[in-house]
Design an enzyme around this catalytic site. Structure first.
Site, PDB file in Angstrom:
ATOM      1  N   LYS A 185       1.133  -1.279   0.162  1.00 56.72           N
ATOM      2  CA  LYS A 185       0.010  -0.167   0.006  1.00 56.72           C
ATOM      3  C   LYS A 185       1.104   0.796  -0.276  1.00 56.72           C
ATOM      4  O   LYS A 185       0.937   1.855   0.685  1.00 56.72           O
ATOM      5  CB  LYS A 185      -0.858   0.057   1.119  1.00 56.72           C
ATOM      6  CG  LYS A 185      -2.135   1.344   1.289  1.00 56.72           C
ATOM      7  CD  LYS A 185      -3.319   1.028   0.236  1.00 56.72           C
ATOM      8  CE  LYS A 185      -3.993   2.051   0.272  1.00 56.72           C
ATOM      9  NZ  LYS A 185      -5.128   1.878  -1.157  1.00 56.72           N
ATOM     10  N   ASP A 242      -2.427 -12.131   5.805  1.00 53.98           N
ATOM     11  CA  ASP A 242      -2.940 -12.977   6.488  1.00 53.98           C
ATOM     12  C   ASP A 242      -4.885 -12.665   5.750  1.00 53.98           C
ATOM     13  O   ASP A 242      -5.447 -13.473   5.729  1.00 53.98           O
ATOM     14  CB  ASP A 242      -3.517 -11.900   8.274  1.00 53.98           C
ATOM     15  CG  ASP A 242      -4.595 -13.057   9.346  1.00 53.98           C
ATOM     16  OD1 ASP A 242      -4.582 -14.134   9.463  1.00 53.98           O
ATOM     17  OD2 ASP A 242      -5.398 -12.240   9.853  1.00 53.98           O
TER      18      ASP A 242
END
Ligand code: IPM
Ligand code: MG
Length: 362
Positions: A185, A242
């Site tokens: 990001k 995750d």
């Protein structure tokens, strides 16, 4: 004799681990492998007995083992404990305590189970990707603070923490289809900008042969569902990994099918399914053991350098699924133990038929 530490944990953990033992015992007998087993407590089970989610004795036993097999941790009865005393903290401390920074999570869509995905089968079909999730850094392990008015989780990565997991992923990509995707990001996060810089340097210097791409995590979440076949190896930080691996498991038909290996610089790894402790179905004997069994295959391949035995386990699982055996999560009613038993029997059959073929050929 190689030592395996068994950590059943909570919820369906003990059930899937017991089932995987059936397959492991069978392959060990077939291949003439001898393992010594030890068992220890982690997670909620350890909290109940010792008041802590990772007793010292468990970490010591893990360090003394050649491989660790873990079921799952967590459950609603421990939800109100403070963060460091929750079952999950035990798993995180184990990963960190063993230095297991690279978490390999393969997502392979089988023809036999492609109908189980809620996506259109033509989208999921043929998908074969490998996530390499950074496992001992980022938000999971940064400083934490909370008072009545505010809370804070610090996300921190060092150059070395990034470099070692990226190198691992790049080497794996080279041994597969040669494509590596970094997910970050970087349009918002400083840690992602460091990931991008370090990864770019490593690829440029040592892995220029790879087809390397970078995706922003929000777009990547979408592409995983729209063009999953385009992915080969994906490397990403802890929290993104995750989340995205649970998402990607949908492609395979059920998270119950997905296994994982957590590796460090040494040979000792931790092998666990990607699914959680599933307290809603615990104790009923209906959990899908195949994620745990895939984790056993990964242990044989990566922990004990037995790629042929790992392939045999996978072949048996493929055959059993192709034959229509389905657990609850895949819409069937085969029990945890029944599935493990058919996989073990199938494995013996495949092996015997190979032996017969060899004998005829000689
Ligand atoms: C996983 C799990 C764990 C994680 C939890 C149980 C701490 O979700 O292995 O993906 O977040 O890493
Ligand atoms: Mg998870």
């Amino acid at each position: 004799m190689a030592k395996i530490l068994l950590l059943p944990g909570d919820g369906i953990g003990p059930e899937v681990l017991a089932a995987a033992r059936i397959v492991l015992d069978r392959i060990a007998a077939c291949a003439g492998l001898a393992f010594r087993y030890e068992e220890a407590l982690i997670g909620g089970a350890a909290i109940e007995r010792h008041g802590v989610p990772l007793p010292d004795a468990t970490l010591t036993a893990a360090r003394a083992a050649d491989a660790v097999l873990l079921g799952a941790v967590g459950g609603p009865q421990w939800n109100d404990l403070p963060g460091p005393r929750r079952p999950e903290a035990g798993l995180l401390a184990l990963r960190a305590g063993l230095g297991l920074y690279a978490n390999l999570r393969p997502i392979r869509v089988r023809t036999s189970t492609v109908a189980a995905t809620p996506l259109r089968p033509e989208i999921a079909r043929g998908t074969d990707m490998l996530f390499v999730r950074e496992l001992t850094g980022g938000l999971y392990f940064g400083a934490k603070r909370r008072d009545a008015e505010a809370a804070e989780d610090v996300c921190c990565y060092t150059r070395d923490e990034i470099a070692r997991v990226v190198r691992r992923a790049a080497a794996l990509a080279r041994a597969r289809r040669g494509k590596l995707t970094l997910i970050d990001k970087a349009n918002v996060l400083e840690t992602s900008r460091l990931w991008r810089a370090v990864t770019g340097e490593i690829i440029g210097a040592d892995y220029a042969d790879l087809d390397f791409e970078i995706l922003l995590v929000d777009a990547a979440a979408m592409y995983l569902m729209t063009r999953p076949r385009d992915f080969d190896v994906i490397v990403t930080e802890n929290l993104f990994g995750d989340i995205l691996t649970d998402e990607a498991s949908v492609l395979a038909g059920s998270i119950g099918l997905i296994g994982s290996a957590s590796l460090g610089d040494g040979r000792r790894g931790l092998y666990e399914p990607v699914h959680g402790s599933a307290p809603d179905i615990a104790g009923q004997g209906i959990a899908n053991p195949l994620g745990m069994i895939e984790s056993v295959a990964m242990m044989l391949e990566l922990g004990f350098d037995r790629p042929e035995e790992a392939a045999l386990v996978r072949e048996a699982v493929d055959a059993v699924l192709a034959q229509g055996v389905r657990s609850h999560d895949l819409g069937g009613d085969a029990t945890t133990m029944a599935i493990a038993t058919v996989v073990a029997d199938r494995l013996s059959e495949i092996r015997e038929s190979r032996h017969d073929a060899d004998r005829i050929a000689h």
